[in-house]
Design a protein around this motif. Structure first.
Motif, PDB file in Angstrom:
ATOM      1  N   ARG A 191      27.502   4.425   2.248  1.00  0.00           N
ATOM      2  CA  ARG A 191      28.363   4.757   1.115  1.00  0.00           C
ATOM      3  C   ARG A 191      29.427   5.762   1.558  1.00  0.00           C
ATOM      4  O   ARG A 191      29.353   6.347   2.644  1.00  0.00           O
ATOM      5  CB  ARG A 191      27.553   5.364  -0.042  1.00  0.00           C
ATOM      6  N   GLY A 210      23.573  -6.070  -0.951  1.00  0.00           N
ATOM      7  CA  GLY A 210      24.129  -4.724  -0.849  1.00  0.00           C
ATOM      8  C   GLY A 210      25.395  -4.559  -1.669  1.00  0.00           C
ATOM      9  O   GLY A 210      25.587  -3.551  -2.356  1.00  0.00           O
ATOM     10  N   LEU A 211      26.266  -5.554  -1.611  1.00  0.00           N
ATOM     11  CA  LEU A 211      27.506  -5.502  -2.392  1.00  0.00           C
ATOM     12  C   LEU A 211      27.201  -5.442  -3.884  1.00  0.00           C
ATOM     13  O   LEU A 211      27.834  -4.673  -4.634  1.00  0.00           O
ATOM     14  CB  LEU A 211      28.377  -6.720  -2.081  1.00  0.00           C
ATOM     15  N   TYR A 237      22.806  -2.816   7.382  1.00  0.00           N
ATOM     16  CA  TYR A 237      21.636  -3.674   7.618  1.00  0.00           C
ATOM     17  C   TYR A 237      21.375  -3.960   9.095  1.00  0.00           C
ATOM     18  O   TYR A 237      20.223  -4.117   9.498  1.00  0.00           O
ATOM     19  CB  TYR A 237      21.795  -4.997   6.866  1.00  0.00           C
ATOM     20  N   ASN A 279      18.875   1.594   3.586  1.00  0.00           N
ATOM     21  CA  ASN A 279      19.903   0.746   4.206  1.00  0.00           C
ATOM     22  C   ASN A 279      21.205   0.768   3.420  1.00  0.00           C
ATOM     23  O   ASN A 279      21.863  -0.258   3.255  1.00  0.00           O
ATOM     24  CB  ASN A 279      19.416  -0.707   4.335  1.00  0.00           C
ATOM     25  N   GLU A 280      21.593   1.954   2.971  1.00  0.00           N
ATOM     26  CA  GLU A 280      22.844   2.097   2.226  1.00  0.00           C
ATOM     27  C   GLU A 280      23.891   2.788   3.087  1.00  0.00           C
ATOM     28  O   GLU A 280      23.604   3.794   3.746  1.00  0.00           O
ATOM     29  CB  GLU A 280      22.638   2.927   0.959  1.00  0.00           C
ATOM     30  N   THR A 308      25.314   6.937   6.077  1.00  0.00           N
ATOM     31  CA  THR A 308      24.270   5.928   5.902  1.00  0.00           C
ATOM     32  C   THR A 308      22.964   6.608   5.509  1.00  0.00           C
ATOM     33  O   THR A 308      22.610   7.654   6.055  1.00  0.00           O
ATOM     34  CB  THR A 308      24.060   5.145   7.208  1.00  0.00           C
ATOM     35  N   ASN A 341      21.478 -10.508   2.585  1.00  0.00           N
ATOM     36  CA  ASN A 341      21.410  -9.046   2.615  1.00  0.00           C
ATOM     37  C   ASN A 341      22.744  -8.404   2.261  1.00  0.00           C
ATOM     38  O   ASN A 341      22.803  -7.437   1.480  1.00  0.00           O
ATOM     39  CB  ASN A 341      20.961  -8.570   3.996  1.00  0.00           C
ATOM     40  N   VAL A 342      23.821  -8.908   2.853  1.00  0.00           N
ATOM     41  CA  VAL A 342      25.141  -8.336   2.579  1.00  0.00           C
ATOM     42  C   VAL A 342      25.511  -8.500   1.113  1.00  0.00           C
ATOM     43  O   VAL A 342      25.987  -7.558   0.460  1.00  0.00           O
ATOM     44  CB  VAL A 342      26.215  -8.958   3.488  1.00  0.00           C
ATOM     45  N   HIS A 352      30.786  -2.501   5.727  1.00  0.00           N
ATOM     46  CA  HIS A 352      29.802  -1.426   5.581  1.00  0.00           C
ATOM     47  C   HIS A 352      28.391  -1.978   5.434  1.00  0.00           C
ATOM     48  O   HIS A 352      27.427  -1.397   5.953  1.00  0.00           O
ATOM     49  CB  HIS A 352      30.130  -0.568   4.355  1.00  0.00           C
ATOM     50  N   GLU A 353      28.257  -3.090   4.727  1.00  0.00           N
ATOM     51  CA  GLU A 353      26.925  -3.680   4.535  1.00  0.00           C
ATOM     52  C   GLU A 353      26.382  -4.251   5.843  1.00  0.00           C
ATOM     53  O   GLU A 353      25.178  -4.169   6.112  1.00  0.00           O
ATOM     54  CB  GLU A 353      26.972  -4.759   3.446  1.00  0.00           C
ATOM     55  N   HIS A 396      25.833  -2.035  -4.976  1.00  0.00           N
ATOM     56  CA  HIS A 396      26.841  -0.980  -4.940  1.00  0.00           C
ATOM     57  C   HIS A 396      28.050  -1.261  -5.828  1.00  0.00           C
ATOM     58  O   HIS A 396      29.061  -0.563  -5.760  1.00  0.00           O
ATOM     59  CB  HIS A 396      27.274  -0.740  -3.492  1.00  0.00           C
TER      60      HIS A 396
END
Length: 380
Positions: A159, A351-352, A273, A156-157, A151, A347-348, A268-269, A355
């Protein structure tokens, strides 16, 4: 269509009580060793003392404070320790988080640029220090695979990356060291291993009796442990969890078969977050994902019902059995039971999108709209 695969796993496993002393078989006597661990629980359960005793004839250094979700920022501090002391060998003492952090560490310390490049895919690992593992928590299978998840707090990543150079040279699996773990940690490990197996099993039909049978054996074993939850402090229970978690993600059951991993990508998201434990994000996402995708996954869901749960009913009955399994070990599948805010879906999905996770799953048909539907369904 014939079934084909390539499989390579060079990690030596030392399994059983009292095996920690075996680490000296793999670390050259003239190597400077960096011991990496988390919050210090290894000093309470005797693991630290056993490791130090085994390394008493070595020059070694320590780095502690690796988080439950290892961060880029913390592991970069460990990179400096390696460079300042000319470390030759890294020993990860902990669970999947410590091991994942060390996989980044052994590569980042040998890289001239910003090692986040490995996580965002702009660079591949070309050189790494050797890594050994003393496993203290069974969950991720990271002790004998190539994957690592980190992370980056600043953005807030969360990966991941894979490299054949990330394989640990050895892993000591002493189940007795898990006796001091909390119920939460044991439950997380069980659920993590269960979903790892599902991501490689509840996909498309394949012709390998071995791969499906092997996955079903792992799943049945984890169901047995959940049903025997009251005996979770017994050595035999701990031994089985450690074995099953290792086999769930050492790479074999996924060879030659179509894999999913959408539950992980969405999960993961949630961790990035909101800091929700990885295994708990999987328990939140997976049942709703299966409901939304039940037509695509119908054959394997029904097969899982008959072979794992002994259920000869429809898909919903099988999905409900999975939910009950998670609830039985104290993990809620309801996103609303966790500390979130009213921007969680926004937010999720953001993030998706950032990425590139806009067409995920074994059929690459889980779009952002589908992910939104899954998340809304998980908020029961």
């Amino acid at each position: 269509m014939s079934f084909t695969y390539d499989y390579y796993n060079p990690t030596t496993i030392h399994f059983g009580k009292g095996k920690i002393e075996a680490i000296t078989k793999h670390i050259p006597k003239d190597n400077k060793v960096l011991i990496v661990y988390g919050g210090g629980s290894i000093k309470k359960n005797g693991v630290y003392d056993q490791v130090v005793k085994a390394l008493e004839s070595y020059e070694f250094f320590e780095f502690s404070g690796v988080e439950a979700n290892p961060t880029y920022e913390t592991m970069n501090k460990a990179v400096e320790v390696i460079k300042e002391n000319n470390i030759d060998f890294v020993l990860a003492v902990g669970g999947g988080s410590v091991i994942d952090g060390c996989k980044y560490l052994i590569a980042a310390s040998q890289y001239e640029g910003d090692a986040w490049d490995f996580l965002d895919g702009s660079a591949q690992v070309e050189k790494a220090l050797p890594l050994g593992v003393v496993l203290t928590l069974a969950a991720t299978g990271s002790e004998s695979n190539t994957g690592a998840v980190l992370t980056k707090r600043e953005t807030n990543e969360k990966r991941f990356f894979h490299s054949v150079l990330s394989f640990p040279k050895f892993a000591v699996l002493d189940p007795s060291v898990m006796a001091s773990l909390s119920d939460k940690q044991l439950a997380n490990g069980l659920v993590d291993a269960f979903v790892h197996t599902c991501e490689q099993y509840i996909t498309k039909a394949n012709t390998s009796l071995l791969h499906d049978g092997y996955a079903q054996t792992i799943l049945k074993g984890l169901v047995t442990l959940a049903n025997d939850w009251e005996n979770r402090r017994e050595l035999v229970w701990l031994e089985n969890l450690m074995l099953l978690a290792n086999q769930a993600l050492n790479g074999f059951i996924g060879t030659g078969v179509t894999q999913d991993w959408a539950t992980h990508f969405i999960g993961h998201e949630l961790t990035a977050y909101y800091g929700i434990d990885h295994a708990r994000t999987l328990a939140i996402v997976q049942p709703s994902l299966l409901r939304v995708l039940k037509e695509d996954k119908k054959d394997k869901i029904l097969k899982m019902g008959t072979e794992v749960f002994n259920i000869n009913e429809d898909e919903e009955a099988v999905i409900k059995a999975i939910e009950n399994l998670y609830e039985k070990v104290g993990i809620s599948t309801n996103l609303n039971d966790y500390e979130i805010d009213d921007k969680v879906i926004e937010n999720v999905l953001s993030g998706l999108k950032i990425h590139g996770m806009t067409a995920i799953g074994e059929n690459a048909n889980i779009t952002l709209e589908t992910s939104e539907k899954i998340l809304k369904m998980s908020m029961k």
